[in-house]
Design an enzyme around this catalytic site. Structure first.
Site, PDB file in Angstrom:
ATOM      1  N   GLY A   1      38.683  25.338 -47.556  1.00  0.00           N
ATOM      2  CA  GLY A   1      38.706  24.480 -46.373  1.00  0.00           C
ATOM      3  C   GLY A   1      38.983  23.035 -46.736  1.00  0.00           C
ATOM      4  CG  ASN A   2      40.861  20.556 -44.249  1.00  0.00           C
ATOM      5  OD1 ASN A   2      40.333  19.904 -43.352  1.00  0.00           O
ATOM      6  ND2 ASN A   2      41.756  21.503 -44.007  1.00  0.00           N
ATOM      7  NE  ARG A   3      35.266  16.180 -49.187  1.00  0.00           N
ATOM      8  CZ  ARG A   3      34.100  16.719 -49.538  1.00  0.00           C
ATOM      9  NH1 ARG A   3      33.189  16.949 -48.625  1.00  0.00           N
ATOM     10  NH2 ARG A   3      33.869  17.027 -50.799  1.00  0.00           N
ATOM     11  CB  SER A   4      39.910  17.920 -40.925  1.00  0.00           C
ATOM     12  OG  SER A   4      40.133  17.536 -39.583  1.00  0.00           O
TER      13      SER A   4
ATOM     14  CB  ALA B   1      43.335  18.708 -41.827  1.00  0.00           C
TER      15      ALA B   1
END
Ligand code: C5P
Length: 234
Positions: free
Chosen positions: A29-32, A96
């Site tokens: 995943g990502n931090r968006s 994102a």
């Protein structure tokens, strides 16, 4: 007669970060946070639009008064975006999107076993949804051509000029109508408490700066979109 800038318009907004599964319990995943996309949804709703929010993973709840389609992966977002775009006046890709996903998704939880080698994760490229939306739009008829497609870009660079040059190249590569550029990094003017963006237009008009809270920046972006739409198809 007073009319809201997006009255009668349908606006699709992707928000948050995609999650790409490895197995039933793990993902990349990502931090968006989804905050920018949600702020845009609020601004578009307040401007009179019918808003469809394509929500990947978000840390904030979706706002009231918008239709929400929940997605997890880039491939799911792609499907939802292509379907929604068909009857939208505007598509804003603020999500994102993971550039890569695991090539194989295990049906069962990947186990650690002392007798086996450390696992290696092979990644494959995800489709560029923004670029695909533009290609589909451009291949369609005149009515579809009036649709507005907006991308986001977070760029790093030593100077404001560098960032604008990278962003300009990205705008041409992606082919979208507007590109909202965030200068990320150590620059004094950018990346502070307030959000500061530059809106680039493929039509070649002057770059437009907008800064303030995420709500204020979103209002500026939505007003610009309203201006673009109303100057093409009133
Ligand atoms: O190339 P880059 O990731 O910087 O482009 C960012 C823009 O492209 C954002 O609008 C993002 O939502 C979109 N994007 C996409 N599909 C991808 C990667 C990014 O639509 N696979």
């Amino acid at each position: 007669d007073f009319q809201l800038p997006l009255a009668g318009r349908t606006v699709t907004i992707s928000a948050g970060g995609t999650r790409e599964p490895l197995d039933p319990v793990r993902f990349l995943g990502n931090r968006s946070s989804g905050k920018q996309g949600v702020a845009l949804a609020v601004a578009a709703r307040n401007a009179g639009a019918t808003v469809r929010l394509l929500a990947a993973h978000m840390e904030v709840p979706p706002p009231a008064g918008v239709e929400v389609v929940t997605v997890e992966t880039a491939l799911q977002l792609r499907e939802a975006a292509l379907a929604a775009a068909a009857d939208s006046d505007v598509v804003i890709m603020s999500a994102a999107v993971a550039d890569f996903r695991p090539a194989v998704v295990s049906d069962t939880k990947i186990k650690k076993r002392d007798d086996s080698a450390d696992p290696v994760i092979t990644l494959v490229r995800n489709p560029d949804i923004l670029h695909e939306l533009v290609e589909v739009r451009n291949a369609a008829g005149d009515e579809a051509r009036q649709r507005l497609i907006v991308g986001f870009a977070a760029e790093t660079g030593d100077s404001h000029g560098d960032v604008l040059a990278y962003a300009e190249a990205k705008l041409q590569r992606k082919g979208c109508d507007l590109l909202v550029v965030n200068h990320v990094g150590s620059d004094k003017v950018f990346g502070q408490d307030t959000n500061s963006v530059v809106i680039l237009a493929r039509s070649g008009s002057e770059p437009q700066e907008a800064s303030g809270t995420k709500a204020e920046v979103s209002e500026a972006i939505i007003n610009r979109i309203g201006f673009e739409l109303n100057s093409v198809s009133p």
